[in-house]
Structure formats: C-alpha cells, structure tokens
Design a protein around this motif. Sequence first.
Motif, PDB file in Angstrom:
ATOM      1  N   ALA A  49      30.403  28.993  72.855  1.00 43.11           N
ATOM      2  CA  ALA A  49      30.949  27.792  72.610  1.00 43.11           C
ATOM      3  C   ALA A  49      32.624  28.063  72.298  1.00 43.11           C
ATOM      4  O   ALA A  49      33.411  27.203  72.650  1.00 43.11           O
ATOM      5  N   ALA A  50      32.822  29.117  71.742  1.00 49.51           N
ATOM      6  CA  ALA A  50      34.152  29.624  71.150  1.00 49.51           C
ATOM      7  C   ALA A  50      35.036  29.793  72.428  1.00 49.51           C
ATOM      8  O   ALA A  50      36.125  29.296  72.714  1.00 49.51           O
ATOM      9  N   LYS A  51      34.374  30.254  73.331  1.00 49.85           N
ATOM     10  CA  LYS A  51      34.893  30.718  74.884  1.00 49.85           C
ATOM     11  C   LYS A  51      35.365  29.563  75.378  1.00 49.85           C
ATOM     12  O   LYS A  51      36.265  29.382  76.187  1.00 49.85           O
ATOM     13  N   GLN A  52      34.456  28.659  75.592  1.00 54.16           N
ATOM     14  CA  GLN A  52      34.577  27.077  76.047  1.00 54.16           C
ATOM     15  C   GLN A  52      35.799  26.651  75.507  1.00 54.16           C
ATOM     16  O   GLN A  52      36.636  25.870  76.200  1.00 54.16           O
ATOM     17  N   GLN A  53      35.931  26.419  73.919  1.00 55.63           N
ATOM     18  CA  GLN A  53      36.998  25.991  73.419  1.00 55.63           C
ATOM     19  C   GLN A  53      38.421  26.469  73.570  1.00 55.63           C
ATOM     20  O   GLN A  53      39.371  26.066  73.796  1.00 55.63           O
ATOM     21  N   LEU A  54      38.440  27.919  73.898  1.00 53.41           N
ATOM     22  CA  LEU A  54      39.585  28.452  74.384  1.00 53.41           C
ATOM     23  C   LEU A  54      40.050  28.518  75.692  1.00 53.41           C
ATOM     24  O   LEU A  54      41.226  28.704  76.003  1.00 53.41           O
ATOM     25  N   LYS A  55      39.121  28.132  76.320  1.00 52.82           N
ATOM     26  CA  LYS A  55      39.300  28.006  77.869  1.00 52.82           C
ATOM     27  C   LYS A  55      40.669  27.125  78.055  1.00 52.82           C
ATOM     28  O   LYS A  55      40.709  25.991  77.560  1.00 52.82           O
ATOM     29  N   GLY A  56      41.488  27.806  78.945  1.00 53.32           N
ATOM     30  CA  GLY A  56      42.744  27.015  79.311  1.00 53.32           C
ATOM     31  C   GLY A  56      43.665  26.745  78.146  1.00 53.32           C
ATOM     32  O   GLY A  56      44.712  26.175  78.271  1.00 53.32           O
ATOM     33  N   GLN A  57      43.484  27.439  77.022  1.00 49.23           N
ATOM     34  CA  GLN A  57      44.440  27.567  75.857  1.00 49.23           C
ATOM     35  C   GLN A  57      45.783  28.224  76.062  1.00 49.23           C
ATOM     36  O   GLN A  57      45.651  29.225  76.492  1.00 49.23           O
ATOM     37  N   THR A  58      46.766  27.565  75.762  1.00 52.97           N
ATOM     38  CA  THR A  58      47.994  28.152  75.909  1.00 52.97           C
ATOM     39  C   THR A  58      48.731  28.543  74.455  1.00 52.97           C
ATOM     40  O   THR A  58      49.641  29.378  74.388  1.00 52.97           O
ATOM     41  N   ILE A  63      44.677  31.444  70.342  1.00 50.53           N
ATOM     42  CA  ILE A  63      44.086  32.537  71.036  1.00 50.53           C
ATOM     43  C   ILE A  63      43.985  33.756  70.213  1.00 50.53           C
ATOM     44  O   ILE A  63      42.741  34.499  70.194  1.00 50.53           O
ATOM     45  N   ALA A  64      44.847  34.090  69.382  1.00 50.87           N
ATOM     46  CA  ALA A  64      44.945  35.168  68.413  1.00 50.87           C
ATOM     47  C   ALA A  64      43.687  34.982  67.372  1.00 50.87           C
ATOM     48  O   ALA A  64      42.927  35.815  67.093  1.00 50.87           O
ATOM     49  N   GLN A  65      43.515  33.834  66.851  1.00 51.76           N
ATOM     50  CA  GLN A  65      42.345  33.357  66.124  1.00 51.76           C
ATOM     51  C   GLN A  65      41.211  33.548  66.812  1.00 51.76           C
ATOM     52  O   GLN A  65      40.181  34.012  66.195  1.00 51.76           O
ATOM     53  N   GLY A  66      41.017  33.020  68.158  1.00 53.31           N
ATOM     54  CA  GLY A  66      39.670  33.242  68.916  1.00 53.31           C
ATOM     55  C   GLY A  66      39.364  34.802  68.893  1.00 53.31           C
ATOM     56  O   GLY A  66      38.234  35.056  68.993  1.00 53.31           O
TER      57      GLY A  66
END
Length: 148
Positions: A49-58, A63-66
């Motif tokens: 789920a976390a990877k899905q949320q960070l997908k395409g994040q700029t 990204i660091a929090q992820g």
Amino acid sequence: MKPFVFELEDVLSIRKFEQDQAQIELGKAVSEETKIQNDLETIANQNVAAKQQLKGQTDFSLIAQGEQYFQFLKLQQEHLLEELAQAKIVTDAKREVFKKAMQKVQSLEKLKEEQKKIYAKEEDKENEDIVDEVMSAKMSRINKKVHQ
C-alpha cells in the motif's frame, strides 16, 4: 458375574488429562504462530500500500518519509521473523509432548481393550460351564427317573 474393571483406569484417566493439557498447550502455540504469520501478512500489505501511494511521487520529503517507513516495516518484519522462528521451535516441542501423551493413552486403551476381550471370553466360558452343569443335572435327574 462381576463387571469388568480395568485396574489401570486411574492411570488412564491421568494420561487422558495430560493429553488434553498437551493438546491445549499445542493449540496455544499454533495460535501464537498463526498470529505472527498474520502480522507478517499485514506488514506485507502495508508495504504494498505504501509503495502504491509513493508511486509517481515527486516531493522529496514524502519520498524520504516513505523510505523511512519502508525501513520501519523491514525492521518489524525481521523482528516478527525471529519471533516466528522461536514460535515454530515451541510449537514443535509442544507437538512432540502431545504426540507422546497420545501414545501413552493409546497404549493403555489398547491394553484395556485386550483385557476386556479376555474378560468377555472368560465370562462366556463361565456361562457355558454353568449351562453345561445345569444340563448335566437335568440329564442326571431324567436318567434317574427313567431307571426308577
């Protein structure tokens, strides 16, 4: 004739109690193992789920929090894997205790059944002997009446 009495009935009862206790302990160990496996599945789902949320994040801070969150999940997973290994050891030990308790009960129950069969044969033999005596007595009386 007196009823069948198994001389080791008290021992058998104790063995059955021990078997029941071992089964309960095994159930607890298996339950703990299952709980840990469920926790591992939850972590895997959280990771996806976390990877899905960070997908395409700029946004670099997100990204660091992820990444920190992924490290946290990885540490939790490692900890749970260690717990699972320990739980498996405990479960195997409890399973062995239960298996031995079950074998003790089975051996006593087998002995009880064998003794019951012997008892039934002896009872049948006694009944046959009684019938034979009664028949012999009747035949003897009949023979006496015929010869009189």
